[in-house]
Design a protein around this motif. Sequence first.
Motif, short mmCIF file in Angstrom:
data_model
loop_
_atom_site.label_atom_id
_atom_site.label_comp_id
_atom_site.label_asym_id
_atom_site.label_seq_id
_atom_site.Cartn_x
_atom_site.Cartn_y
_atom_site.Cartn_z
N GLY A 173 0.61 -1.29 0.34
CA GLY A 173 0.12 -0.55 0.51
C GLY A 173 0.96 1.33 -0.37
N PRO A 174 2.06 1.81 1.16
CA PRO A 174 2.42 2.77 0.75
C PRO A 174 4.03 2.66 -0.34
N ILE A 175 4.57 1.83 0.01
CA ILE A 175 5.30 1.78 -1.40
C ILE A 175 4.47 1.91 -2.65
N GLY A 176 3.59 1.12 -2.90
CA GLY A 176 3.45 1.59 -3.89
C GLY A 176 2.19 2.07 -4.41
N GLY A 177 1.57 3.14 -3.40
CA GLY A 177 0.99 4.73 -3.43
C GLY A 177 2.13 5.59 -3.98
N LYS A 178 3.31 5.37 -3.58
CA LYS A 178 4.47 6.60 -3.50
C LYS A 178 5.09 6.27 -4.75
N LEU A 179 4.99 5.23 -5.86
CA LEU A 179 5.46 4.78 -6.76
C LEU A 179 4.80 5.22 -7.33
N ILE A 180 3.25 5.34 -7.75
CA ILE A 180 1.85 5.57 -8.41
C ILE A 180 2.59 7.06 -8.89
N ALA A 181 2.23 7.91 -7.21
CA ALA A 181 2.93 9.41 -7.15
C ALA A 181 3.98 9.54 -8.04
N MET A 182 5.28 9.36 -7.12
CA MET A 182 6.03 9.88 -8.02
C MET A 182 6.74 9.68 -9.29
N THR A 183 6.00 8.36 -10.29
CA THR A 183 5.76 8.56 -12.15
C THR A 183 5.10 9.10 -12.03
N ALA A 184 3.53 9.29 -11.98
CA ALA A 184 2.76 10.52 -11.99
C ALA A 184 3.38 11.91 -12.35
N THR A 185 4.27 12.78 -10.78
CA THR A 185 4.69 14.14 -11.27
C THR A 185 5.93 13.90 -12.36
N ALA A 186 6.73 12.63 -12.26
CA ALA A 186 7.84 12.48 -12.87
C ALA A 186 7.73 12.87 -14.44
N ILE A 187 6.83 12.25 -14.59
CA ILE A 187 6.62 11.75 -16.40
C ILE A 187 5.92 13.31 -16.88
N TRP A 188 5.59 14.18 -15.95
CA TRP A 188 5.01 15.40 -16.36
C TRP A 188 6.44 16.31 -15.87
N ALA A 189 7.08 16.22 -15.65
CA ALA A 189 8.04 16.85 -15.59
C ALA A 189 9.18 16.55 -16.70
N LEU A 190 9.43 15.18 -17.12
CA LEU A 190 10.31 15.04 -18.55
C LEU A 190 9.51 15.63 -19.10
N VAL A 191 7.92 15.51 -19.41
CA VAL A 191 7.26 15.83 -21.05
C VAL A 191 7.54 17.49 -20.98
N SER A 192 7.40 18.16 -19.89
CA SER A 192 7.91 19.48 -19.53
C SER A 192 9.27 20.23 -20.05
N VAL A 193 10.02 19.16 -19.72
CA VAL A 193 11.54 19.54 -20.29
C VAL A 193 11.58 18.93 -21.99
N TYR A 194 10.84 17.41 -21.57
CA TYR A 194 11.49 17.64 -24.14
C TYR A 194 10.94 18.46 -23.93
N SER A 195 9.50 18.87 -24.26
CA SER A 195 8.30 19.33 -24.69
C SER A 195 9.61 21.15 -25.66
#
Length: 484
Positions: free
Chosen positions: A181-203
């Motif tokens: 629960g806590p490890i998976g929840g943290k991973l989902i949160a970080m994945t979503a935020t990191a994807i947004w960060a990468l898209v904004s940088v590369y675009s």
Amino acid sequence: MISKRFIRNSFIYTVAGSLNLASAVILLPFYISFLSPGTLGALSIYTTFALFVQIFVTYSFDAALYTYYHEFKTDTPKLNRYISSSFSFVLGTGLLAGGVLVILGEIIFQKVFPGQNIRFYPYGVLSVASGVFQAVVKVKSSFLQTQEKATTFLWMNLLSFFFTAAFTMAGLYVFPDSLFGPIGGKLIAMTATAIWALVSVYSRCGYFFDFSLIRSTLVFNHPSLLYQVMQWFNGFYDRMLMAYFLPLSQVGIYDFAAKCLSVIEFVLSGFYNSFFPKVLGIVALQKEKKSTIEINRYYNGLTAVTLTLVTVCIFFFPPILKFLVDYLGKSKYLEAIEWIPFLAITYLLRSMRFYVVMPYAAIKYQKPLPIYYLFIVGIKIFSMIVFIPRYGMMGLIMATWVGYGVEIITLYFGIRKKFLLQFNFMKLVGAPLVMTLAIAVLELTVGQSYPLLVHGFYVLLAAIILAWSYRAEIQNLNLRTILK
């Protein structure tokens, strides 16, 4: 003259940067409601491991971007290539680290945690992935600060904070007393935020991986990376070593008590970040680098706030925690209450540490820090190895005190030839040491027998110490002027 924009941005960076500490406090009732002390202890280990992965994957590009952004900003194509290549390097380092740990992770975990239910599969793998995405978010956060995009920085951190809290709570509810629960929840949160960060940088910058450009700046990254690794050992390795000697339930109790006191960390970080840029500005204008009355006032105030917070928390936290634990029916966590005063002492020592570390940042004297911290961490780990088997959790706390003492002395003597430190001994050193001695002695003798009376005495003693230390300032106060 300090601009309104500077004050606004400083406030935003302080608040947004403290959201990680805030999430630990907010999630605390959910942790103790859904997790046993042993499971919470294991979660602490995996979270610490993810942070270690984050440091290596980041590879100090969070700091390098700030330095080389200003060097390359007059050449936009080169700047874009460097920014894009930096994020590509971080992703590549993440893939490399992940690949190596997939092969060797289980062997390492068996050696580090013999006899404990701490395995690399599956939660270690999830922690590695979380650490990689945390690295991306960390570098993006630093880049936004470098660009002075305070609003975007705030929204990104709020997004990460909301996702972490929401998915962790949902995971705990669906998978009670499970690490998923806590490890998976943290991973989902970080994945979503990191994807947004990468898209904004590369675009914005395009996709590049110019290794020759990256290699030209690695001379900055290497010592910075070593320093960050030393800081991880100094601040987080205690959980790892504790799990080697003690049951995971004890690690969970320790982590629970430490998370409760992170409220102090939250307040002190906000206060410190609010005045530290002003300190840097004062030193930058000096010909002879030294502390001044104005600089000392900031740190004296920080020490006074620390004394107040520590004693107030020691007084109020035990009854509040007892009520919370009883209400949730988690009596196993009651053991944490007795450790609150001892852990609070570390914040008294930390206030002195803030002062002696200040000159290194103010005059950009970073080169010797990895060596200094190699010595500091070595003493601290040696102390833990000696004290924990003999005194258990108290041994860990004693080793932490020793570590802070060695750190303060080492940093002071390491900077005194390059930066003149002149200060009021009672305000900065004497007051926290007297309070430390009083808490340690009374808790080891009568603190558990008469907690309310003894903890109330701490508040009174802090008031007396502060009144004595600031008696000249109090005498010169003009009450009529204050009330106007």
